[in-house]
Design a protein around this motif. Sequence first.
Motif, PDB file in Angstrom:
ATOM      1  N   ILE A   1       0.840  -1.202   0.000  1.00 41.32           N
ATOM      2  CA  ILE A   1       0.000   0.000   0.000  1.00 41.32           C
ATOM      3  C   ILE A   1       0.872   1.247   0.000  1.00 41.32           C
ATOM      4  N   LEU A   2       1.853   1.287   0.900  1.00 41.50           N
ATOM      5  CA  LEU A   2       2.738   2.443   0.986  1.00 41.50           C
ATOM      6  C   LEU A   2       3.554   2.620  -0.286  1.00 41.50           C
ATOM      7  N   ASP A   3       3.945   1.514  -0.903  1.00 38.76           N
ATOM      8  CA  ASP A   3       4.723   1.596  -2.134  1.00 38.76           C
ATOM      9  C   ASP A   3       3.876   2.176  -3.262  1.00 38.76           C
ATOM     10  N   PHE A   4       2.634   1.701  -3.380  1.00 41.03           N
ATOM     11  CA  PHE A   4       1.751   2.247  -4.414  1.00 41.03           C
ATOM     12  C   PHE A   4       1.482   3.727  -4.172  1.00 41.03           C
ATOM     13  N   CYS A   5       1.285   4.106  -2.919  1.00 43.87           N
ATOM     14  CA  CYS A   5       1.054   5.521  -2.601  1.00 43.87           C
ATOM     15  C   CYS A   5       2.233   6.398  -2.998  1.00 43.87           C
ATOM     16  N   SER A   6       3.416   5.791  -3.126  1.00 48.43           N
ATOM     17  CA  SER A   6       4.623   6.550  -3.463  1.00 48.43           C
ATOM     18  C   SER A   6       4.876   6.632  -4.959  1.00 48.43           C
ATOM     19  N   THR A   7       4.033   5.993  -5.787  1.00 50.36           N
ATOM     20  CA  THR A   7       4.161   6.088  -7.237  1.00 50.36           C
ATOM     21  C   THR A   7       3.437   7.329  -7.748  1.00 50.36           C
ATOM     22  N   PRO A   8       3.721   7.765  -8.979  1.00 47.43           N
ATOM     23  CA  PRO A   8       2.974   8.895  -9.548  1.00 47.43           C
ATOM     24  C   PRO A   8       1.462   8.657  -9.537  1.00 47.43           C
ATOM     25  N   GLU A   9       1.038   7.452  -9.918  1.00 49.98           N
ATOM     26  CA  GLU A   9      -0.388   7.143  -9.922  1.00 49.98           C
ATOM     27  C   GLU A   9      -0.964   7.213  -8.514  1.00 49.98           C
ATOM     28  N   GLY A  10      -0.259   6.640  -7.560  1.00 45.96           N
ATOM     29  CA  GLY A  10      -0.742   6.660  -6.188  1.00 45.96           C
ATOM     30  C   GLY A  10      -0.844   8.061  -5.631  1.00 45.96           C
ATOM     31  N   GLN A  11       0.131   8.907  -5.952  1.00 43.35           N
ATOM     32  CA  GLN A  11       0.092  10.288  -5.486  1.00 43.35           C
ATOM     33  C   GLN A  11      -1.097  11.050  -6.083  1.00 43.35           C
ATOM     34  N   GLU A  12      -1.391  10.774  -7.326  1.00 41.34           N
ATOM     35  CA  GLU A  12      -2.543  11.421  -7.949  1.00 41.34           C
ATOM     36  C   GLU A  12      -3.841  11.035  -7.258  1.00 41.34           C
ATOM     37  N   ILE A  13      -4.008   9.758  -6.973  1.00 41.32           N
ATOM     38  CA  ILE A  13      -5.238   9.302  -6.319  1.00 41.32           C
ATOM     39  C   ILE A  13      -5.306   9.825  -4.885  1.00 41.32           C
ATOM     40  N   CYS A  14      -4.200   9.753  -4.166  1.00 41.83           N
ATOM     41  CA  CYS A  14      -4.175  10.245  -2.792  1.00 41.83           C
ATOM     42  C   CYS A  14      -4.568  11.712  -2.703  1.00 41.83           C
ATOM     43  N   ASN A  15      -4.095  12.500  -3.643  1.00 46.84           N
ATOM     44  CA  ASN A  15      -4.245  13.947  -3.537  1.00 46.84           C
ATOM     45  C   ASN A  15      -5.343  14.545  -4.391  1.00 46.84           C
ATOM     46  N   MET A  16      -5.773  13.851  -5.459  1.00 47.29           N
ATOM     47  CA  MET A  16      -6.744  14.457  -6.371  1.00 47.29           C
ATOM     48  C   MET A  16      -7.940  13.586  -6.668  1.00 47.29           C
ATOM     49  N   GLY A  17      -7.881  12.301  -6.401  1.00 44.87           N
ATOM     50  CA  GLY A  17      -8.981  11.426  -6.755  1.00 44.87           C
ATOM     51  C   GLY A  17      -8.733  10.719  -8.072  1.00 44.87           C
ATOM     52  N   PHE A  18      -9.798  10.518  -8.850  1.00 45.66           N
ATOM     53  CA  PHE A  18      -9.729   9.684 -10.039  1.00 45.66           C
ATOM     54  C   PHE A  18      -9.643  10.499 -11.330  1.00 45.66           C
ATOM     55  N   GLU A  19      -8.715  10.096 -12.178  1.00 44.20           N
ATOM     56  CA  GLU A  19      -8.539  10.778 -13.460  1.00 44.20           C
ATOM     57  C   GLU A  19      -9.793  10.604 -14.306  1.00 44.20           C
ATOM     58  N   GLY A  20     -10.184  11.684 -14.963  1.00 46.55           N
ATOM     59  CA  GLY A  20     -11.354  11.664 -15.814  1.00 46.55           C
ATOM     60  C   GLY A  20     -12.640  11.942 -15.071  1.00 46.55           C
TER      61      GLY A  20
END
Length: 562
Positions: free
Chosen positions: A404-423
Motif C-alpha cells: 500500500i505504501l509503495d503504491f502511494c509513493s508512485t505517480p499514480e498513487g500520489q494522484e489518487i491520494c491527492n486528487m482522486g480519479f482521473e477523468g
Amino acid sequence: MKLGKRILPLLLAVLLVLGMTACNGDSGSSQPSSSSAQSSAPAQSGSEESSGAASQPEANDSGYENQVELSWYKEGITGQEINYEGDAWGQFWQDKFNVKFDLTAATMDDSDWNERLRIWINSGDMPDVAHWGFNYGELADYANQEAIYRFPDDWKERWPNVAKTQSFVPGAAVAEENLGGTYVLFRSIFVNNRPAERLSYHALLYMRKDWMEACGVEIKDTYSPSELEAIAKKFKEQDPGGVGSQLVPISIRTYDVPKIYPGTVFPESINIGDGYYKDADGKFQWAPADPRTLEGLKKYQSLYQSGLLDPEFYTLTRFEGTEKFYIGGTAGIVLDDGMGYMVQSRMQHGLQTNLGLDPEKSLHIAQLVGEDGKYYYRQDMNFYGAIIFSPNITEEQFERAMDILDFCSTPEGQEICNMGFEGEDWEKDAQGEYVSLLPNEITGNAKSILGSKYPSADTQFGGVILGDDFQFVTPNYTKETRDIIKKFYQLRDEISDDSSLLPREYDYEFFSSRTKTQANMSLDEEYAQLILKEGDLEANWKAWVQEKMQLVQPLLDELNAN
C-alpha cells in the motif's frame, strides 16, 4: 489487536509533527522472505513507472487471494465520523489491496498521540502499523529491545518506491547505519516537488491587511521583530477593526514565539529544539547558556509585558492563537504553518466564511526575518513523523502494508491520494497541467478539497510522502496559493546563509544515551516560564542556567568526547 471503531484510513497530511524503554518483541519470526513477498502481491503495485488513469477495480479484482486486516494507528483525525465503505475513494483502497483497516485515531498532541503509543509498545500490544512523532533515543531503545519490527535486509529492492522516498531524508541513512538495519520509515515532506535547494520550516506571518492599510503600514514581503512590534502597537492604539477590549495585536502560541525571540537574535538558541550546536572549533555548546539568548529573552519579555503579545499565549493549544485571526477576528498578526491548507482552507476561506471578509483585502502573508533582513531558523530534515511496525506483525500483513505504501509513493498513487480519479475528479490540459473537475461549490467545505467530495479522503492513513509535496502541482489549490507557498520557500533560501539558516547537527540528533535523555527539555516551555517568572529576568536566567547545567554539562562532555 482490535483498536476500537473502524474508520477509513487515508489522510492528506497537512501538516504537519513526535517516544521510554520498551519490552521485548518477537521481531525475527515475522520478517518476510523476498520470495514470499513477491508471490503475494500483484505485479503492478510496486512498479516505479506506474502511472496513467486510476480506474476503480471491481470487487475481488485486487490480485490478492487473502483479505488482510491491519490495525493502523494514525494521528490527526479524531472527532470525524468516517465510513470508509461509504464513498468510491475509500472503497478503492480496500478493493485494490483486499484489506480491512482497524484504525485508531489520536489527536496531534504529544500527550495523546505519542504517549498512547509508548504505552502500547511497552506493553507489547502496539498496532500492526503506527504513525509516530519520532525520537531517535526511543527508536534506539525500541530497536535494541526488539520492541518494534526490523525490516528484511532486501526491503529496498522489494519496495523501491518507498525506498526512493527515504533517500530524500538524510536522517534515514544515519539511523540505518547507527542501528545496523531499518526499523522506521520517515514520512518525507518533499520528494517529487522540492521548492528550494535548502529546505526551511514553512512558518509564515498572517496579517490583517485592511488594518495595516488603515494604520498607514507598508505592505511588503518581510518584517523584522521590531517592525512587527511597531505594527502591533498601532493596532493596539488605533483599533482599526473596532474590536475593542478583545483586540489581540499578536497571537502566537508558546511553541512558535521563540522563532521571533530569541531565535532572530541567536538562532542557535532554538537549534534542534534543545539548543545544542557546534562552535567554530567543532565543539558542542549549549546555546541557552549564552548571553545572546538572554538578550533575546529580554525582548521576548518586553513583547509580553507591553501587551502586544496575547496575554494567554502560554495557554494556547495548537490552533487557538490562529483561530483568533480567521474565526474570532480579534488578532492582527499570527505566525503559523505556511502550507496550502493553511493559506487557502483556513485563512482565505476562514476569513470569508467566518467574518464575511474579502481575503484579497483583509489578508497579507509575509515572512518573519531578523533585524538584518536575513531568515533565521534551522534547515529542515525533510520529514515529519515516522511509521513503525509491530514486532508481532505477520509476513502477510507487513507485505500488504508495504505494498500500500509503495503504491502511494508512485505517480499514480500520489494522484489518487491527492486528487482522486482521473477523468472524474481531474484531467490534464494540453500543456500537461492538472485541471480539477471538482465542482466549485464543494471547494473548501472540508478539511481537504478532495474530502469535500469523498469524506474518507479526509481521514486517509497517509503514505510516506506528505501532502506538502503535491501541494505545488495539485489543482485543488489555486495557482495563486501554490505560487505563494513556493515563493516563500525560495525567498527563505535567498535571504539566508549557514549562519542564519543553520545546518542540522546530526551528531547530536542521532546520538543516544541516558545522559541525553536526562538532559532533555522543551525550550519553548522553559523560555516562557522564564519570561513569566516574577523578579529580575537576568537573575532568574542565571539561576536557571546553573540548575540546568548540572544535566547539560555531562551531555556536552559525552558529545565532545566522541
